[in-house]
Motif scaffolding. Structure first.
Motif, PDB file in Angstrom:
ATOM      1  N   ALA A  17       0.820  -1.214   0.000  1.00 27.86           N
ATOM      2  CA  ALA A  17       0.000   0.000   0.000  1.00 27.86           C
ATOM      3  C   ALA A  17       0.853   1.262   0.000  1.00 27.86           C
ATOM      4  O   ALA A  17       0.507   2.248  -0.663  1.00 27.86           O
ATOM      5  CB  ALA A  17      -0.926  -0.009   1.217  1.00 27.86           C
ATOM      6  N   VAL A  18       1.961   1.235   0.725  1.00 26.89           N
ATOM      7  CA  VAL A  18       2.862   2.399   0.741  1.00 26.89           C
ATOM      8  C   VAL A  18       3.441   2.639  -0.643  1.00 26.89           C
ATOM      9  O   VAL A  18       3.506   3.786  -1.136  1.00 26.89           O
ATOM     10  CB  VAL A  18       3.982   2.196   1.776  1.00 26.89           C
ATOM     11  CG1 VAL A  18       5.052   3.268   1.631  1.00 26.89           C
ATOM     12  CG2 VAL A  18       3.410   2.217   3.193  1.00 26.89           C
ATOM     13  N   ILE A  19       3.854   1.571  -1.322  1.00 26.48           N
ATOM     14  CA  ILE A  19       4.406   1.706  -2.674  1.00 26.48           C
ATOM     15  C   ILE A  19       3.336   2.231  -3.634  1.00 26.48           C
ATOM     16  O   ILE A  19       3.605   3.130  -4.459  1.00 26.48           O
ATOM     17  CB  ILE A  19       4.957   0.353  -3.162  1.00 26.48           C
ATOM     18  CG1 ILE A  19       6.157  -0.062  -2.304  1.00 26.48           C
ATOM     19  CG2 ILE A  19       5.341   0.428  -4.633  1.00 26.48           C
ATOM     20  CD1 ILE A  19       6.667  -1.449  -2.606  1.00 26.48           C
ATOM     21  N   TYR A  23       1.287   6.674  -6.875  1.00 33.39           N
ATOM     22  CA  TYR A  23       0.161   7.538  -7.259  1.00 33.39           C
ATOM     23  C   TYR A  23       0.553   9.012  -7.153  1.00 33.39           C
ATOM     24  O   TYR A  23       0.225   9.828  -8.031  1.00 33.39           O
ATOM     25  CB  TYR A  23      -1.045   7.253  -6.372  1.00 33.39           C
ATOM     26  CG  TYR A  23      -2.223   8.162  -6.646  1.00 33.39           C
ATOM     27  CD1 TYR A  23      -3.059   7.925  -7.735  1.00 33.39           C
ATOM     28  CD2 TYR A  23      -2.495   9.254  -5.831  1.00 33.39           C
ATOM     29  CE1 TYR A  23      -4.130   8.758  -7.998  1.00 33.39           C
ATOM     30  CE2 TYR A  23      -3.573  10.091  -6.092  1.00 33.39           C
ATOM     31  CZ  TYR A  23      -4.382   9.839  -7.169  1.00 33.39           C
ATOM     32  OH  TYR A  23      -5.442  10.671  -7.435  1.00 33.39           O
ATOM     33  N   VAL A  24       1.265   9.352  -6.083  1.00 30.87           N
ATOM     34  CA  VAL A  24       1.674  10.746  -5.891  1.00 30.87           C
ATOM     35  C   VAL A  24       2.784  11.134  -6.861  1.00 30.87           C
ATOM     36  O   VAL A  24       2.805  12.248  -7.411  1.00 30.87           O
ATOM     37  CB  VAL A  24       2.125  10.972  -4.436  1.00 30.87           C
ATOM     38  CG1 VAL A  24       2.684  12.375  -4.252  1.00 30.87           C
ATOM     39  CG2 VAL A  24       0.960  10.740  -3.478  1.00 30.87           C
ATOM     40  N   ALA A  25       3.719  10.224  -7.152  1.00 29.05           N
ATOM     41  CA  ALA A  25       4.909  10.576  -7.917  1.00 29.05           C
ATOM     42  C   ALA A  25       4.738  10.446  -9.427  1.00 29.05           C
ATOM     43  O   ALA A  25       5.352  11.194 -10.194  1.00 29.05           O
ATOM     44  CB  ALA A  25       6.085   9.699  -7.467  1.00 29.05           C
ATOM     45  N   LEU A  26       3.904   9.504  -9.888  1.00 28.57           N
ATOM     46  CA  LEU A  26       3.842   9.230 -11.312  1.00 28.57           C
ATOM     47  C   LEU A  26       2.987  10.215 -12.099  1.00 28.57           C
ATOM     48  O   LEU A  26       3.262  10.472 -13.271  1.00 28.57           O
ATOM     49  CB  LEU A  26       3.325   7.804 -11.552  1.00 28.57           C
ATOM     50  CG  LEU A  26       4.346   6.681 -11.351  1.00 28.57           C
ATOM     51  CD1 LEU A  26       3.727   5.350 -11.720  1.00 28.57           C
ATOM     52  CD2 LEU A  26       5.592   6.929 -12.187  1.00 28.57           C
ATOM     53  N   TRP A  27       1.924  10.747 -11.505  1.00 26.60           N
ATOM     54  CA  TRP A  27       1.052  11.629 -12.273  1.00 26.60           C
ATOM     55  C   TRP A  27       1.771  12.861 -12.805  1.00 26.60           C
ATOM     56  O   TRP A  27       1.532  13.271 -13.944  1.00 26.60           O
ATOM     57  CB  TRP A  27      -0.166  12.038 -11.435  1.00 26.60           C
ATOM     58  CG  TRP A  27      -1.154  10.938 -11.278  1.00 26.60           C
ATOM     59  CD1 TRP A  27      -1.649  10.432 -10.133  1.00 26.60           C
ATOM     60  CD2 TRP A  27      -1.767  10.176 -12.325  1.00 26.60           C
ATOM     61  NE1 TRP A  27      -2.520   9.400 -10.380  1.00 26.60           N
ATOM     62  CE2 TRP A  27      -2.616   9.227 -11.724  1.00 26.60           C
ATOM     63  CE3 TRP A  27      -1.676  10.201 -13.719  1.00 26.60           C
ATOM     64  CZ2 TRP A  27      -3.366   8.328 -12.462  1.00 26.60           C
ATOM     65  CZ3 TRP A  27      -2.428   9.294 -14.448  1.00 26.60           C
ATOM     66  CH2 TRP A  27      -3.259   8.371 -13.821  1.00 26.60           C
ATOM     67  N   GLY A  49      -1.404  17.814  -5.563  1.00 29.34           N
ATOM     68  CA  GLY A  49      -2.796  17.362  -5.674  1.00 29.34           C
ATOM     69  C   GLY A  49      -2.936  15.890  -5.361  1.00 29.34           C
ATOM     70  O   GLY A  49      -3.883  15.472  -4.677  1.00 29.34           O
ATOM     71  N   GLY A  50      -2.002  15.057  -5.844  1.00 28.30           N
ATOM     72  CA  GLY A  50      -2.039  13.632  -5.517  1.00 28.30           C
ATOM     73  C   GLY A  50      -1.833  13.373  -4.042  1.00 28.30           C
ATOM     74  O   GLY A  50      -2.490  12.506  -3.455  1.00 28.30           O
ATOM     75  N   LEU A  51      -0.931  14.137  -3.433  1.00 21.05           N
ATOM     76  CA  LEU A  51      -0.699  13.981  -1.998  1.00 21.05           C
ATOM     77  C   LEU A  51      -1.932  14.366  -1.193  1.00 21.05           C
ATOM     78  O   LEU A  51      -2.306  13.680  -0.234  1.00 21.05           O
ATOM     79  CB  LEU A  51       0.500  14.832  -1.574  1.00 21.05           C
ATOM     80  CG  LEU A  51       0.894  14.776  -0.094  1.00 21.05           C
ATOM     81  CD1 LEU A  51       1.261  13.345   0.309  1.00 21.05           C
ATOM     82  CD2 LEU A  51       2.042  15.730   0.189  1.00 21.05           C
TER      83      LEU A  51
END
Length: 359
Positions: free
Chosen positions: A89-91, A96-100, A113-115
């Protein structure tokens, strides 16, 4: 209904993240395929292979995110029971936060925004919103099969009325002249009226539940549960305000899912019916101009925009009709509302057994 807070919060937000990731990818794919203009989209749709592929992408936008979220929910249920899955889940949250920002090329703003999205989901899970929504969805989906009762008994009269309105010039002029923002305001007004009506009816049902007027049919039903405790006595453990709010929310959500499914069926019917029965020149004579390319939530559709407007309006009206019918008519109440209330009555009795056994 239990005085505790869930653990493994990042594990529990995985279904929501799965839904958001797939929906965003498919949405961006459709925006890329539509060509960016109505003329380009119309030209591309003349190609049969492109039209077939675009239709598959549209169906995937509806089905795949929900399927991924449902599969992730099953995975979460097993991981929370085993107290595992935190690393995964952490990965997933980090990706999700880093790839967008990398995919869209926006940078820090989208990363923030993802964070924020992850943090909001964690707070909602901490408050138990995921459990409430999951319960409401499972309960409502179990009742979807009862839509056959509505289809065979209530729909004929409703379709007779709405189909007559569908071929009325004034309906097309009013719905077709509205901007999409104003149409959503009209639909929102229908939703508010339906919510107010549902809330007034459900308040009476909840008062009956709180006063011990509705109990499980079988007096020894609790013996099939994991708790070996005596049956619930006449004096109940008082409900807290959060528990009362929980009861209202789950019943409202369960009924809203039913109304949404019914409204979507009506929307699909009128779109298909309009495509089969109405020619573009007939629509143009009713609305006074050539029908434009339809779009819904920013996605271009191979459907005239005015047909979408009229179908949305009639579907919203049908949903409000569904709400009133399931409460007023005893036959439909037995099929739709009473099973939800009975299920909640069993949940309240289980709460009594649980609290008495743990105290």
């Amino acid at each position: 209904m239990v005085e505790s807070r869930p653990g493994q919060l990042l594990v529990r937000i995985t279904p929501a993240l799965s839904f958001l990731v797939l929906w965003r990818l498919l949405y961006d794919l459709l925006r890329l395929l539509d060509g960016g203009s109505d003329r380009e989209f119309t030209h591309r749709m003349d190609d049969g292979w492109f039209a077939a592929g675009y239709g598959v992408a549209l169906a995937s936008l509806v089905l795949l995110p929900a399927t991924a979220a449902w599969s992730a929910a099953i995975w979460v249920r097993h991981r929370t029971q085993d107290r595992k899955g935190t690393a995964t889940a952490v990965i997933a949250s980090g990706l999700y936060v880093a790839l967008w920002p990398v995919i869209d090329g926006v940078g820090v703003v989208l990363a923030l925004g993802g964070l924020v999205t992850v943090l909001v989901l964690v707070v909602l899970v901490y408050l138990g919103v995921d459990s409430v929504v999951g319960w409401a969805l499972r309960t409502a989906l179990r009742q979807v099969r009862a839509l056959g009762t509505m289809t065979s008994k209530a729909l004929p009269l409703l379709l007779l009325f709405t189909t007559f309105g569908f071929f009325t010039n004034e309906v097309w002029q009013v719905a077709g002249s509205l901007t999409r923002q104003r149409l959503w305001l009209v639909i929102g007004l229908f939703v508010l009226v339906g919510l107010f009506y549902m809330f007034s009816v459900l308040s009476d049902e909840l008062r009956a539940l709180g006063s011990h007027q509705r109990d499980p049919i079988e007096p020894d039903w609790w013996r099939t549960t994991p708790f070996d405790a005596p049956a619930v006595g006449s004096e109940r453990i008082a409900l807290r305000r959060s528990e009362k709010a929980n009861m209202v929310v789950v019943l409202l959500l369960a009924q809203l899912v039913q109304v949404l499914v019914f409204s979507l069926l009506m929307f699909a019917f009128f779109v298909a019916f309009g495509l089969i029965s109405l020619r573009p020149e007939v629509m143009a004579s009713w609305i006074g101009h050539t029908p434009g390319v339809g779009s819904l939530f920013g996605v271009d559709l191979p459907v005239p925009d005015e047909l979408l407007q009229v179908s949305l309006f009639l579907a919203a009206f049908s949903g409000m009709y569904f709400v009133t019918t399931t409460v007023i008519d005893a036959r439909y109440r037995d099929a739709f509302l009473d099973p939800l209330v009975d299920h909640l009555a069993v949940s309240l009795a289980a709460r009594e057994v649980y609290l008495r056994s743990t105290r």
